[in-house]
Design an enzyme around this catalytic site. Structure first.
Site, PDB file in Angstrom:
ATOM      1  CB  SER A 193     -34.139  30.193  56.125  1.00 23.36           C
ATOM      2  OG  SER A 193     -33.875  28.850  55.741  1.00 23.36           O
ATOM      3  N   PRO A 194     -36.944  29.026  54.472  1.00 21.36           N
ATOM      4  CG  PRO A 194     -37.942  28.958  52.361  1.00 21.36           C
ATOM      5  CD  PRO A 194     -36.798  29.576  53.116  1.00 21.36           C
ATOM      6  CG  ASP A 195     -33.418  23.708  55.725  1.00 26.77           C
ATOM      7  OD1 ASP A 195     -33.942  22.623  55.410  1.00 26.77           O
ATOM      8  OD2 ASP A 195     -32.458  23.799  56.513  1.00 26.77           O
ATOM      9  CB  SER A 201     -24.173  20.725  50.580  1.00 25.57           C
ATOM     10  OG  SER A 201     -23.241  20.598  49.525  1.00 25.57           O
ATOM     11  CB  SER A 240     -31.780  14.849  54.140  1.00 24.45           C
ATOM     12  OG  SER A 240     -31.077  15.389  53.033  1.00 24.45           O
ATOM     13  CB  SER A 290     -27.640  16.121  54.998  1.00 29.32           C
ATOM     14  OG  SER A 290     -26.570  16.090  54.092  1.00 29.32           O
ATOM     15  N   PRO A 342     -31.030   5.403  49.840  1.00 27.78           N
ATOM     16  CG  PRO A 342     -30.597   7.661  49.788  1.00 27.78           C
ATOM     17  CD  PRO A 342     -29.979   6.340  49.453  1.00 27.78           C
TER      18      PRO A 342
END
Length: 551
Positions: A353-355, A381, A477, A379, A25
């Site tokens: 949840s913002p994600d 974690s 991601s 992704s 990246p």
């Protein structure tokens, strides 16, 4: 650890295509304002010393352990970013790991040439002492590199060794072996690059001329993202002013464009971003802003790493140049700064949840373009486990598909309910993935165990359903940073997209990539669809909310 080794070998070290765009990246950081060349080089010197200081924290064990819901997270990835390097080898690459001792120098890339620059006194580093050189001493070495460049004589006048590291991995391994064998100086120079703390890439001004004066902010941001991701090629670009195997390359252009490129195999993006959040906090003090350019030669001189060409060097360089330029020309980068609202609205107004909110919005954006759904990789974690890396959050769900269908039918009340259900489903998948209950790494482990024991491959892995599930047309991601960082990476399939996002309190920063030679993939169109989807979902949530609107 076995699962992590399998993953690193499969996803990174065993991957044989070029690591540029495909694996590594690039990260765009907030642009800096330099009033002069002295300003630029002083900032570079201060940034370099800041990274050395972070490595000291790691060596001393002083970096606070991060926690998630009061559970400690594995910190090992931070130890893989500085003083490390990928080593090109046939079939599968290797890794040079940091041994915990002080890295007393960095390598500076300038005008496609490499220099060793001392950051600590060698005698202190050998004794294990973390006593960095005074800022003026580091600055003096950088000034010597830049101001003395035109007077130096180079064995390869236009450089290009760094560009070779962008080749197909087997071709680069072969070229590197020839390079190292051609002259003892080459072997020494290669070792010094590989064992350095990091690379500092001093780039020419990036955003100059009338075309950039007329460009939109999104166009300028995309140009900077491209410079961090691939360098825009040889010749007029900066791709030869890199060494793409080095884990961390700090890139600072003379006009203030700023960011870094990192080789992905030792660590995930969150670790690299955290290091730079720490660095930017340090740089905000402006300790280097009042320094003038020193006169004369530095007390501790920089060292030119002067590579000598081998027999087929020019042929290999032309091959590397053509291959990378073709890849660059085929890649589309779009930057979206969505500032109608940010994660505070999602948390406080929507209680979601913002994600999850963003991921379901991305599903809607894709569905509106193609009237179909696709396998989506996010992704997740695994740092709750020792040496954990990632597992896959599969964001395309039955629940998100139902929401997309209802939005196309103008069923607002039902769509609002379906959106909440889709977000809840995504949050559950996320919780399962980070707790080690995802499916993808388990399947990888089962597949490789069978291979290691000479067992036949299960029919599941040859099925059309499995192949379709692994064809991630959306590779995504979230890389959070409070500094306004934007990470970019390439799509993982030819007809797909790479989407990386940073959710701030009042905005979303998004980088989208696609390949332009594929009919139907267009990162500009997906960015526009994502913007519209985020606005429509906001309106939907406000229409069916029992809370006063707070944007």
């Amino acid at each position: 650890q076995q699962l992590t080794d399998w993953w690193v070998n499969t996803a990174y070290l065993g991957f044989r295509e070029s690591s540029v765009i495909n694996v590594n990246p690039g990260v765009r950081l907030p642009r800096q304002r330099f009033c002069s060349r002295a300003d630029w080089l002083a900032f570079c010197a201060e940034a370099a010393l800041g990274l050395v200081d972070f490595q000291r924290l790691l060596a001393e064990g002083s970096l606070p352990v991060e926690r998630l819901r009061n559970a400690p997270l594995d910190m090992s990835q931070y130890y893989g970013v500085l003083g490390t390097c990928r080593l090109a080898q046939p079939v599968r690459d290797a890794q040079l790991v940091w041994d915990g001792r002080p890295s007393d120098y960095m390598v500076v890339a300038y005008e496609n040439q490499f220099y060793r620059v001392q950051l600590l006194r060698p005698e202190d580093a050998q004794r294990g002492l973390w006593e960095p050189l005074p800022l003026p001493d580091v600055l003096a070495q950088l000034v010597d590199i830049v101001e003395g460049h035109s007077e130096r004589r180079f064995s390869i006048p236009n450089g290009g060794v760094g560009l070779l590291s962008s080749m197909h991995r087997d071709r680069w391994a072969d070229a590197k072996a020839q390079l190292v064998a051609a002259h003892p100086d080459n072997a020494s120079a290669m070792r010094q690059i590989e064992r350095s703390a990091f690379l500092l890439c001093l780039d020419r001004p990036l955003l100059q001329g009338q075309e950039w004066a007329r460009a939109t902010r999104a166009e300028r941001d995309a140009e900077v993202c491209g410079n961090m991701l691939h360098g825009w090629g040889f010749g007029s670009g900066h791709s030869a002013n890199r060494f793409f195997d080095k884990t961390l390359q700090l890139i600072i252009c003379e006009d203030g464009a700023f960011g870094f490129h990192y080789e992905h195999s030792p660590a995930e993006g969150v670790a690299a971003i955290r290091i730079f959040d720490n660095l930017l906090d340090r740089l905000a003090s402006g300790a280097a802003s009042d320094l003038d350019l020193p006169d004369g030669l530095p007390d501790i001189p920089c060292q030119l790493l002067d590579f000598k060409p081998y027999a087929s060097f020019n042929k290999d360089l032309a091959e590397a140049d053509a291959a990378l330029q073709s890849h660059i020309d085929n890649l589309q980068i779009t930057c979206l700064e969505f500032d109608a609202y940010g994660k505070l609205f999602v948390k406080n107004q929507c209680r979601l949840s913002p994600d999850a909110y963003f991921q379901v919005a991305l599903q809607l954006a894709y569905f509106r373009l193609y009237q179909q759904h696709c396998a989506t990789y996010e992704s997740g974690s695994l740092r709750r486990f020792r040496l954990g890396r990632t597992d896959t959050i599969r964001s395309c769900t039955v629940e998100s598909a139902r929401f997309c269908q209802l939005m196309s039918q103008d069923e607002s009340h039902a769509a609002a309910q379906a959106f909440r259900v889709a977000c809840q489903a995504h949050s559950l998948l996320t919780a399962q993935a980070v707790a080690g209950q995802g499916i993808d790494r388990h399947l990888l482990g089962l597949r490789l165990i069978a291979k290691e024991h000479g067992l036949p491959q299960h029919p599941l892995f040859d099925s059309g359903a499995f192949r379709r599930a692994q064809h991630f047309q959306l590779s995504t991601s979230q890389v959070p940073s409070q500094t306004g960082a934007t990470m970019s990476f390439g799509p993982v399939v030819p007809d797909g997209y790479g989407v990386c996002y940073n959710q701030l309190d009042d905005k979303f920063l998004v980088s989208l990539t696609a390949y332009s030679d594929r009919r139907g993939t267009d990162s500009d169109r997906l960015a526009a669809s994502l913007r519209d989807s985020l606005l429509d979902i906001r309106d939907l949530m406000l229409l069916h909310s029992d809370r006063p609107a707070k944007l």
